[in-house]
Design an enzyme around this catalytic site. Structure first.
Site, PDB file in Angstrom:
ATOM      1  N   CYS A 116       0.767  -1.376  -0.053  1.00 25.25           N
ATOM      2  CA  CYS A 116      -0.130   0.138   0.015  1.00 25.25           C
ATOM      3  C   CYS A 116       0.977   1.310   0.146  1.00 25.25           C
ATOM      4  O   CYS A 116       0.540   2.346  -0.414  1.00 25.25           O
ATOM      5  CB  CYS A 116      -0.889   0.063   1.088  1.00 25.25           C
ATOM      6  SG  CYS A 116      -1.970  -1.474   1.350  1.00 25.25           S
ATOM      7  N   HIS A 168      -3.313   7.253   3.446  1.00 22.74           N
ATOM      8  CA  HIS A 168      -3.876   5.939   2.667  1.00 22.74           C
ATOM      9  C   HIS A 168      -5.062   5.545   3.046  1.00 22.74           C
ATOM     10  O   HIS A 168      -5.387   5.623   4.382  1.00 22.74           O
ATOM     11  CB  HIS A 168      -2.876   4.809   3.055  1.00 22.74           C
ATOM     12  CG  HIS A 168      -3.153   3.468   2.684  1.00 22.74           C
ATOM     13  ND1 HIS A 168      -3.725   3.189   1.287  1.00 22.74           N
ATOM     14  CD2 HIS A 168      -3.351   2.416   3.532  1.00 22.74           C
ATOM     15  CE1 HIS A 168      -4.115   1.804   1.519  1.00 22.74           C
ATOM     16  NE2 HIS A 168      -3.855   1.452   2.676  1.00 22.74           N
ATOM     17  N   ASN A 173     -10.331   0.029   0.763  1.00 20.35           N
ATOM     18  CA  ASN A 173      -8.780  -0.084   0.620  1.00 20.35           C
ATOM     19  C   ASN A 173      -8.225  -0.497  -0.673  1.00 20.35           C
ATOM     20  O   ASN A 173      -8.344  -1.687  -0.750  1.00 20.35           O
ATOM     21  CB  ASN A 173      -8.352  -0.723   1.717  1.00 20.35           C
ATOM     22  CG  ASN A 173      -6.539  -0.997   1.669  1.00 20.35           C
ATOM     23  OD1 ASN A 173      -6.110  -0.281   0.980  1.00 20.35           O
ATOM     24  ND2 ASN A 173      -6.255  -1.546   3.062  1.00 20.35           N
TER      25      ASN A 173
HETATM   26  N1  ACO Z   1     -18.073  -8.985  10.438  1.00 19.05           N
HETATM   27  C1  ACO Z   1     -18.448  -9.416  11.510  1.00 19.05           C
HETATM   28  N2  ACO Z   1     -17.782  -9.849  12.428  1.00 19.05           N
HETATM   29  C2  ACO Z   1     -16.484 -10.125  12.325  1.00 19.05           C
HETATM   30  C3  ACO Z   1     -15.957  -9.711  10.777  1.00 19.05           C
HETATM   31  C4  ACO Z   1     -16.886  -9.130   9.947  1.00 19.05           C
HETATM   32  N3  ACO Z   1     -16.472  -8.822   8.652  1.00 19.05           N
HETATM   33  N4  ACO Z   1     -14.815  -9.856  10.947  1.00 19.05           N
HETATM   34  C5  ACO Z   1     -14.226 -10.266  12.100  1.00 19.05           C
HETATM   35  N5  ACO Z   1     -15.391 -10.265  13.028  1.00 19.05           N
HETATM   36  C6  ACO Z   1     -15.474 -10.735  14.331  1.00 19.05           C
HETATM   37  C7  ACO Z   1     -14.284 -11.533  14.787  1.00 19.05           C
HETATM   38  O1  ACO Z   1     -14.428 -12.873  14.552  1.00 19.05           O
HETATM   39  C8  ACO Z   1     -14.286 -11.024  16.265  1.00 19.05           C
HETATM   40  O2  ACO Z   1     -15.454 -12.128  16.836  1.00 19.05           O
HETATM   41  P1  ACO Z   1     -15.027 -12.748  18.094  1.00 19.05           P
HETATM   42  O3  ACO Z   1     -14.930 -11.416  19.266  1.00 19.05           O
HETATM   43  O4  ACO Z   1     -16.295 -13.550  18.610  1.00 19.05           O
HETATM   44  O5  ACO Z   1     -13.723 -13.446  18.003  1.00 19.05           O
HETATM   45  C9  ACO Z   1     -14.648  -9.903  16.488  1.00 19.05           C
HETATM   46  O6  ACO Z   1     -15.458  -9.572  15.145  1.00 19.05           O
HETATM   47  C10 ACO Z   1     -13.718  -8.604  16.807  1.00 19.05           C
HETATM   48  O7  ACO Z   1     -12.640  -9.127  15.695  1.00 19.05           O
HETATM   49  P2  ACO Z   1     -11.301  -8.002  15.788  1.00 19.05           P
HETATM   50  O8  ACO Z   1     -10.423  -8.706  14.661  1.00 19.05           O
HETATM   51  O9  ACO Z   1     -10.955  -7.898  17.346  1.00 19.05           O
HETATM   52  O10 ACO Z   1     -12.002  -6.865  15.017  1.00 19.05           O
HETATM   53  P3  ACO Z   1     -11.231  -5.341  15.071  1.00 19.05           P
HETATM   54  O11 ACO Z   1     -11.988  -4.268  15.770  1.00 19.05           O
HETATM   55  O12 ACO Z   1      -9.703  -5.445  15.393  1.00 19.05           O
HETATM   56  O13 ACO Z   1     -11.459  -5.032  13.698  1.00 19.05           O
HETATM   57  C11 ACO Z   1     -10.545  -5.053  11.528  1.00 19.05           C
HETATM   58  C12 ACO Z   1     -11.002  -5.789  12.538  1.00 19.05           C
HETATM   59  C13 ACO Z   1     -11.564  -4.015  10.816  1.00 19.05           C
HETATM   60  C14 ACO Z   1      -9.846  -5.642  10.401  1.00 19.05           C
HETATM   61  C15 ACO Z   1      -9.519  -3.993  12.314  1.00 19.05           C
HETATM   62  O14 ACO Z   1      -8.487  -4.606  12.845  1.00 19.05           O
HETATM   63  C16 ACO Z   1      -8.458  -3.429  10.952  1.00 19.05           C
HETATM   64  O15 ACO Z   1      -9.031  -2.425  10.443  1.00 19.05           O
HETATM   65  N6  ACO Z   1      -7.136  -3.475  10.758  1.00 19.05           N
HETATM   66  C17 ACO Z   1      -6.348  -2.848   9.977  1.00 19.05           C
HETATM   67  C18 ACO Z   1      -6.491  -3.541   8.951  1.00 19.05           C
HETATM   68  C19 ACO Z   1      -5.951  -2.829   7.724  1.00 19.05           C
HETATM   69  O16 ACO Z   1      -5.886  -1.669   7.476  1.00 19.05           O
HETATM   70  N7  ACO Z   1      -5.399  -3.891   6.783  1.00 19.05           N
HETATM   71  C20 ACO Z   1      -4.702  -2.975   5.473  1.00 19.05           C
HETATM   72  C21 ACO Z   1      -3.648  -2.164   5.876  1.00 19.05           C
HETATM   73  S1  ACO Z   1      -2.179  -2.256   4.912  1.00 19.05           S
HETATM   74  C22 ACO Z   1      -2.800  -2.496   3.498  1.00 19.05           C
HETATM   75  O17 ACO Z   1      -3.585  -1.494   3.204  1.00 19.05           O
HETATM   76  C23 ACO Z   1      -2.239  -3.274   2.449  1.00 19.05           C
END
Ligand code: ACO
Length: 333
Positions: free
Chosen positions: A117, A260, A290
């Protein structure tokens, strides 16, 4: 004292026509519109036509728009720098396919860069350095990503995040005071200790594709979302701080913060830290999700077209991606 500096002389973008809303994704994976909006700010994304919207095709469309804005013909481009995470082919490079698509008949160096990215911001720093050698006048810098190809559509925690598209910028040689025009300051970084937090393991030389790899879906992206999230906020904030400090710029002199577009919560956390008013932060993650290294150049192109970005304004770009690569720069548009 005046010297060679870079300026953005043209911008362009292309996004596939096919819109996939959160509601539509809910039919495919166990998620909800509310969950996606609250955690990421994403409402919809564009998904490329697998028969047409290759990175090279989308890049070519964005490049044509940028050339038109810069009033340049393809043969006036003397370097193509192309940022892509998953190229059209492992080789030849995709930049040379774009060169062919644009009908360029002269010898023009064409180079792919992969910093995930962060590739566009890395590319801008490389383009600026190339311009300052005095050897190049107009560099076509493009970020184009068909992220839907490396999505695991059974992994709800990652497949909701990505979208396809391309953004192009022409970086041209001009003269001016380097403290006042062009890229005023930049910082680039990489933290390989977190390389496993966002990775596509198979398909390269180390882990070739086998039936077992395909059965285990190891040919798709895997991500530790929370680890990427924490690192992103920390790194973006410290790099923006560095760039502002080293360019003797205060946050209120920044006309546009263009981060980004990975996640609205990351953007807001960093924007709040610098007290950037919301109206000064360019956001399109809600519409396009993204788009990896295409996200910043798409945002710039759209804001130039609708006249939010104007000549003489100060832009602060900030990025992070797999690697974990990162970077920030201040540029006078
Ligand atoms: N829908 C519903 N529930 C979901 C989903 C979904 N799409 N995805 C995960 N969950 C659930 C999980 O299973 C978990 O359930 P549990 O508590 O029963 O185990 C719960 O939601 C919480 O999951 P977390 O992973 O803790 O959620 P978080 O608040 O961290 O959000 C997210 C996840 C959105 C992916 C966040 O961590 C994030 O945005 N991280 C950055 C990711 C990113 O930007 N990546 C790319 C960057 S680099 C690039 O651009 C290449």
């Amino acid at each position: 004292m005046n010297s060679i500096v870079s300026k953005i002389s043209g911008t362009g973008h292309y996004v596939p026509s096919h819109v996939v809303t959160n509601e539509e994704l809910c039919k495919r994976v166990d998620t909800t519109d509310e969950w996606i909006r609250e955690r990421t700010g994403i409402k919809e994304r564009r998904i490329g036509d697998p028969k047409q919207d290759f990175p090279s095709y989308m890049a070519t469309q964005a490049a044509k728009m940028a050339l038109e804005e810069a009033k340049l013909s393809p043969n006036e481009i003397d370097f193509i720098l192309f940022s892509v995470t998953i190229p059209d082919f492992l080789f030849p490079n995709t930049a040379s396919l774009i060169q062919e698509n644009l009908g360029m008949t002269h010898q023009c160096p064409s180079l792919d860069i992969n910093a995930a990215c962060s590739g566009y911001v890395y590319g801008m720093v490389v383009a600026d350095a190339l311009i300052k050698t005095g050897a190049y006048k107009n560099i076509l810098l493009i970020g184009s990503e068909l992220t839907s190809r490396f999505n695991n559509w059974e992994d709800r925690s990652s497949c909701i995040l990505f979208g396809d598209g391309a953004g192009a910028t022409i970086i041209s040689r001009t003269e001016g005071n380097p403290k006042e025009v062009g890229i005023l300051k930049h910082i680039l970084g990489s933290d390989p200790t977190k390389k496993d937090a966002l990775i596509l393991r198979a398909g390269g030389s180390r882990i070739p594709i086998t039936k077992e790899i395909l059965d285990n879906k190891e040919n798709f992206v895997t991500m530790d979302g929370q680890s990427v999230f924490k690192a992103a906020v920390k790194t973006l904030a410290s790099q923006c701080e560095f760039v502002l400090r080293e360019s003797n710029t205060t946050h209120d002199q920044v006309d546009w913060f263009i981060p980004h577009q990975a996640n609205l919560r990351i953007i807001e956390a960093v924007g709040d830290r610098f007290k950037f008013p919301k109206e000064k932060v360019i956001i399109n993650v809600d519409q396009y999700a993204n788009t990896s290294s295409a996200s910043i150049p798409i945002a710039i192109s759209e804001a130039v077209k609708d006249k939010r970005i104007k000549r003489g304004q100060l832009l602060l770009l900030a990025t992070f991606g797999a690697g974990l690569t990162s970077g920030a720069l201040a540029i006078r548009y």
